[in-house]
Scaffold this active site. Structure first.
Site, PDB file in Angstrom:
ATOM      1  N   THR A   1       0.875  -1.390  -0.108  1.00  0.00           N
ATOM      2  CA  THR A   1       0.108  -0.055   0.004  1.00  0.00           C
ATOM      3  C   THR A   1       0.703   1.271   0.105  1.00  0.00           C
ATOM      4  O   THR A   1       0.387   2.271   0.188  1.00  0.00           O
ATOM      5  CB  THR A   1      -0.948   0.051   1.293  1.00  0.00           C
TER       6      THR A   1
ATOM      7  N   SER B   1       5.039   7.228  11.386  1.00  0.00           N
ATOM      8  CA  SER B   1       3.995   6.979  10.383  1.00  0.00           C
ATOM      9  C   SER B   1       4.864   7.184   8.874  1.00  0.00           C
ATOM     10  O   SER B   1       5.930   7.717   8.764  1.00  0.00           O
ATOM     11  CB  SER B   1       2.751   7.668  10.657  1.00  0.00           C
ATOM     12  N   LYS B   2       4.001   6.526   8.095  1.00  0.00           N
ATOM     13  CA  LYS B   2       4.484   6.627   6.775  1.00  0.00           C
ATOM     14  C   LYS B   2       4.701   8.102   6.272  1.00  0.00           C
ATOM     15  O   LYS B   2       5.443   8.546   5.410  1.00  0.00           O
ATOM     16  CB  LYS B   2       3.286   6.025   5.833  1.00  0.00           C
ATOM     17  N   ARG B   3       3.791   8.889   6.932  1.00  0.00           N
ATOM     18  CA  ARG B   3       3.852  10.390   6.585  1.00  0.00           C
ATOM     19  C   ARG B   3       5.182  11.035   6.663  1.00  0.00           C
ATOM     20  O   ARG B   3       5.683  12.066   6.457  1.00  0.00           O
ATOM     21  CB  ARG B   3       2.696  11.219   6.994  1.00  0.00           C
TER      22      ARG B   3
END
Ligand code: GLU
Length: 483
Positions: free
Chosen positions: A19, A258-260
């Protein structure tokens, strides 16, 4: 005594959902699984958990594999190379989940559930561990064959629901020790949807069984899935793997990484030229500590020392500065040849045209300053300054200061005799010249640096001279003496 015969081969897996690209949080999980498998002479499996079709992102599988290979985390089995546990993509294993669900129904451990949305919405919600937990009423648990056939005719294909045994569940986590999960947190849960897709926990367990995974090492966020998974292992008559839930990684601003967090994307680190071995080393310390206390370790050393018994449970924090420092440490351990090759793709040859064939000399001069490969250009600027104005100003400062001027004049003369023109001979000549003119330390090096590059500090002067070559070095010193 060889104990390998009595222990099954260690098999670990890294199971990302395709994802998005990798970030340090999931790299840490891959690193622990990879190191643990390597340290035990076992196998490391790559599996894509791609049943959540809407969330899948095109190109993400390729990006993940590319990042893993860059880090040197090669897998023994995976979607691109097959293996005994194939297929390694959940979307290609749908039949297996169907079969497993049907076998549980036949064994009386799961049942078809025909409940409508409205019926489920009326089920009880209980408070447990501070969270609202939805409890299934058990409505379809005891249906007779006749009732099932009637409901199937009316409502179509049912979901399959797992019948949760009536007992508390406890796991023996390799990191946290015994963890108990109260019974009221669990009620019969869906394992197969009417469209034939497995739910998350069911797919994971069926895969871990068919891939004979012995150790499940993953983030603590998955701890709450573990009781359901443990019950499923038992229901499928499979011996559950050892679970090890790694501590949470917090981002530099606090809060779960997080991915962010852009600075934590592996693709970014790669672009920045962070040493890949430093990424493996750094992430291995997010939860684990080496027995020696020595933190800078090669991958070989990590494989030799890493074990689950030194993994702690308390939160850890990602510190981008420390990662860069560690990258510098790994760069410092490279041979000049290796470093030159690693730097080549980063060097802006179009900008440093004077570099010519002397990359190794230039790298030798600046190597101790590098924390990442991409920093090479900012340090090459010290050797090959482009900003004319500052350099002209710096040279004027030298020219107009009698002391500085005398140093540069004398050193220039002394350097004419140096042969061969290498850092060793140049170092000696500088020391001699310094004594003769009565200058040492900053008194000797400041004027030379100003004349050579316009900066007061910078790489070792003898290395700068060597990197520039005789003609260019002498010409620069000369420019500081003439208006
Ligand atoms: N696909 C899960 C994730 O990306 C991993 C599942 C597991 O390790 O059990 O977090």
């Amino acid at each position: 005594m060889d104990s390998s015969a009595s222990h099954p081969l260690v098999r670990t897996r890294f199971a990302p959902s395709p994802t998005g690209a990798l970030h340090l949080g999931n790299v840490r999980v891959a690193v622990f699984n990879w190191l643990f498998a390597r340290s035990k002479g076992g196998r490391f499996i790559l599996r894509f958990e791609d049943t959540d079709v809407e969330r899948n992102q095109a190109g993400s599988e390729e990006a993940i594999m590319e990042d893993l290979l860059w880090l040197g985390l090669e897998w023994n089995e995976g979607p691109d190379r097959g293996g005994e546990g194939a297929p390694y993509r959940q979307s290609e294993a749908l039949e297996r989940y169907g079969e497993a669900a049907r076998s549980l129904v036949e064994a009386g451990k799961a049942f078809p559930c025909y409940c409508t949305e409205e019926e489920l919405a009326r089920d009880r919600t209980v408070e447990s561990s501070g969270a609202a937990v939805h409890r299934y009423s058990g409505r379809c648990r005891g249906l007779t064959e006749v009732e099932r056939r009637r409901l199937e005719a009316e409502r179509g294909v049912p979901a399959i629901r797992f019948q949760v045994p009536d007992a508390e569940v406890a796991i023996d986590d390799a990191v946290r020790g015994e963890v108990r999960f109260p019974q009221e947190d669990l009620s019969d849960f869906v394992i197969l949807r009417p469209d034939g897709r497995p739910t998350y926990n069911f797919a994971v367990v069926v895969d871990d069984v068919r891939m004979a995974v012995t150790h499940v090492i993953r983030g603590s966020g998955h701890l709450s899935n573990t009781p359901k998974q443990l019950l499923l292992f038992r229901a499928l008559s499979a011996s559950p793997p050892t679970f090890a839930h790694l501590p949470t990684v917090l981002g530099p601003e606090g809060g779960r990484l997080s991915k962010r967090e852009g600075s934590a994307a592996v693709a970014e680190l790669r672009k920045e030229g962070v040493h890949p071995e430093a990424v493996v080393n750094y992430t291995s310390l997010l939860g684990w500590s080496p027995p020696s206390g020595e933190e800078v370790l090669t991958v070989e050393e990590l494989i030799r020392t890493m074990d689950l018994d030194r993994v702690g449970a308390s939160d850890t924090m990602y510190d981008p500065e420390k990662l860069r420092w560690m990258s510098g440490q790994h760069i410092a351990r490279m041979s000049l040849e290796e470093l030159v090759e690693a730097l080549r793709p980063f060097v802006d040859f179009g900008r440093f045209t004077q570099l010519g064939g002397n990359l190794p000399g230039a790298v030798e001069a600046i190597r101790t300053r590098l924390r990442t490969f991409a920093e090479v250009n900012e340090h090459l600027c010290l050797l090959y300054p482009e900003s004319g104005v500052e350099l002209v100003d710096a040279r004027r400062t030298v020219r107009e200061d009698d002391g500085m001027r005398a140093v540069v004049e004398h050193v220039s003369r002394r350097l004419q005799e140096v042969d061969p023109w290498d850092a060793k001979q140049l170092g000696q000549a500088l020391r001699d010249a310094g004594k003769e003119v009565g200058a040492k330390g900053p008194g000797l090096f400041h004027p030379l640096r100003l004349a050579l590059s316009g900066e007061r500090s910078g790489p070792d002067v003898s290395k700068v001279l060597a990197a520039l070559g005789r003609e260019e070095a002498l010409a620069r010193l000369q420019k500081a003496l003439e208006a």
